[in-house]
Design an enzyme around this catalytic site. Structure first.
Site, short mmCIF file in Angstrom:
data_model
loop_
_atom_site.label_atom_id
_atom_site.label_comp_id
_atom_site.label_asym_id
_atom_site.label_seq_id
_atom_site.Cartn_x
_atom_site.Cartn_y
_atom_site.Cartn_z
N ALA A 50 0.82 -1.22 0.00
CA ALA A 50 0.00 0.00 0.00
C ALA A 50 0.85 1.27 0.00
O ALA A 50 0.32 2.36 0.12
CB ALA A 50 -0.93 0.00 1.20
N HIS A 54 9.43 -4.16 2.74
CA HIS A 54 8.93 -3.87 1.39
C HIS A 54 10.05 -4.12 0.38
O HIS A 54 10.49 -3.23 -0.34
CB HIS A 54 8.40 -2.44 1.31
CG HIS A 54 7.09 -2.26 2.00
ND1 HIS A 54 5.90 -2.67 1.45
CD2 HIS A 54 6.80 -1.76 3.22
CE1 HIS A 54 4.91 -2.41 2.29
NE2 HIS A 54 5.43 -1.87 3.39
N ARG A 109 13.85 -23.27 -2.68
CA ARG A 109 15.01 -23.07 -3.54
C ARG A 109 15.36 -21.59 -3.71
O ARG A 109 16.34 -21.25 -4.35
CB ARG A 109 14.77 -23.70 -4.92
CG ARG A 109 14.82 -25.23 -4.89
CD ARG A 109 14.80 -25.81 -6.30
NE ARG A 109 13.53 -25.59 -6.97
CZ ARG A 109 12.48 -26.42 -6.89
NH1 ARG A 109 12.55 -27.50 -6.13
NH2 ARG A 109 11.37 -26.15 -7.53
N GLY A 156 -4.58 -11.70 12.31
CA GLY A 156 -5.30 -12.73 11.59
C GLY A 156 -5.49 -12.42 10.12
O GLY A 156 -6.04 -13.25 9.38
N HIS A 204 -2.87 -10.14 8.27
CA HIS A 204 -1.50 -10.13 7.78
C HIS A 204 -0.86 -11.51 7.90
O HIS A 204 -0.04 -11.89 7.04
CB HIS A 204 -0.66 -9.13 8.57
CG HIS A 204 -0.89 -7.71 8.21
ND1 HIS A 204 -2.01 -7.01 8.61
CD2 HIS A 204 -0.14 -6.83 7.48
CE1 HIS A 204 -1.94 -5.77 8.14
NE2 HIS A 204 -0.82 -5.64 7.46
N ASP A 215 0.88 -1.74 12.94
CA ASP A 215 0.78 -1.18 11.58
C ASP A 215 -0.56 -0.47 11.41
O ASP A 215 -1.12 -0.41 10.32
CB ASP A 215 0.94 -2.30 10.54
CG ASP A 215 1.28 -1.78 9.14
OD1 ASP A 215 1.66 -0.60 9.01
OD2 ASP A 215 1.14 -2.56 8.18
N ALA A 221 -3.69 -2.52 3.44
CA ALA A 221 -3.23 -1.15 3.68
C ALA A 221 -3.14 -0.90 5.18
O ALA A 221 -4.01 -0.26 5.78
CB ALA A 221 -4.15 -0.15 3.01
N GLY A 222 -2.11 -1.43 5.80
CA GLY A 222 -2.01 -1.31 7.25
C GLY A 222 -3.08 -2.15 7.92
O GLY A 222 -3.61 -3.10 7.35
#
Length: 379
Positions: free
Chosen positions: A128, A183, A215, A237, A239, A262, A301-302
């Site tokens: 986001a 990120h 791998r 729950g 993220h 966040d 978004a957060g």
């Protein structure tokens, strides 16, 4: 002053008292107790949130002091007695404005510092974050921010694969700034190079990162496996699946796991339309996602998480109350260099504590030896 109950200390649970003089803990007395059902309130150290963008309808991301004060007050009622003000990727002008505006709030103790989540992030894993503002680290830009903010600049999240990232990490560390990896589409080797250069925090692990593969382990395995890195986990729950949270914290242990929210301005507010970094956000069922033209689910978004809810989620996922308290307070305090001031219920530290009922819901909050709320929060 004495506060009595089931006191969660770094070494276990004590049925007894916390003695407080002024703004400091002077003693913890009582007898050892188990972590199963018992009588009396739980007493935990005040939560330390090192990654929070706003709450209660207010945001840190616009660099406005009144907004920042209100957001901090909202999270204080949920037990967060120490927090960083996290910004998102922005033009340098806004970064400077926020630094100048928030430095007095740091000096006054309203917030513990500024966290720049970006703009030196991956376009592939921006989530986001507004892609219009993403760029390579600029040493002159960073030097100007550090000169403007001084010790108020506490943490910077960047992607180690960006040009100049390793030099930026070294520059930030020379100025005492904590560097986080996040990120990022970095390889395993690029992530290890960032850690070698001085990065010590991992921003919301698994999210905004190249997914791990057996791998191609990428950043996740490098960060989880690095003994010097504290890994952030958003325990909502959304993220992370609870099984992922349980697995990852078992790998890191509580000394390397930090619960973070966040949280954005929508936290504690009704579902609806909000904004983050100049992009529209839709909150539905308490989950925040970027708005899309066709109405399909956008990037997360957060969150709308508070630290007390994160603690409950972690305990529900199988983390002990002692370890969860460490993850919500002791470990994040150490991660940002504040372990000698806050983060644990031990003599000599600031008297920051949260009183929780049997369901781990906030009853009272104390900061610096003074009660700040007696409200029984239902959310």
């Amino acid at each position: 002053m004495k506060v009595s109950g089931r006191v969660v200390t770094p070494t276990g649970i004590v049925d007894g008292d916390i003695e407080i003089t002024g703004d400091r803990i002077t003693a913890v007395t009582g007898s050892p107790a188990g972590d199963g059902p018992g009588t009396g309130d739980w007493i935990l150290p005040g939560f330390v949130d090192i990654h929070v963008h706003g709450g209660g309808g207010h945001t840190f991301t616009t660099g406005e002091p009144d907004q920042a004060r209100a957001a901090a007050a909202f999270h204080l009622r949920h037990g967060t007695t120490t927090m960083l003000a996290s910004l998102v990727s922005s033009p340098v002008e806004l970064m400077r404005q926020a630094t100048e505006a928030f430095a007095p709030l740091v000096a006054a103790g309203v917030i513990a510092g500024i966290h720049f989540e970006g703009p030196y992030l991956s376009t592939v894993r921006c989530g986001a974050q507004n892609p219009a503002y993403l760029r390579d680290p600029d040493p002159q830009e960073l030097a100007a921010l550090l000169a403007l903010g001084g010790p108020a600049v506490r943490m910077v999240t960047l992607a180690p694969e960006r040009a100049g990232a390793l030099d930026a990490i070294r520059l930030l560390r020379e100025h005492g700034v904590v560097v986080a990896v996040g990120h990022t589409d970095a390889s395993y080797e690029q992530t290890l190079a960032a850690i070698g250069a001085g990065a010590t925090v991992a921003t919301h692990v698994f999210n905004g990162m190249r997914p791990p593969h057996h791998r191609d382990p990428g950043p996740v395995f490098a960060l989880l496996g690095a003994p010097e890195v504290v890994c952030e986990f958003v325990a909502d729950g959304v993220h992370l699946h609870d099984g992922t949270l349980a697995f990852a914290t078992a790998v890191t242990g509580p000394r390397r796991a930090a619960l973070v929210t966040d949280a954005i301005a929508a936290t504690g507010m009704p579902d609806g339309e909000y904004e983050l970094g100049g992009q529209p956000v839709v909150v539905s069922g308490g989950t925040a996602r970027l708005a899309t033209a066709d109405g399909s689910p956008g990037s997360i978004a957060g969150s709308t998480l508070t630290m007390d809810a994160a603690l409950r989620r972690a305990v529900g996922a199988g983390v002990s109350i002692v370890d969860a308290a460490a993850m919500a307070a002791t470990t994040p305090a150490r991660a940002i260099g504040l372990a000698d001031t806050v983060g644990a219920l031990v003599p000599g530290l600031r008297a920051d504590l949260v009183v929780l009922d049997a369901d781990l819901r906030v009853r009272r909050v104390m900061r610096a030896g003074a009660w700040v709320t007696d409200v029984d929060l239902a959310g």
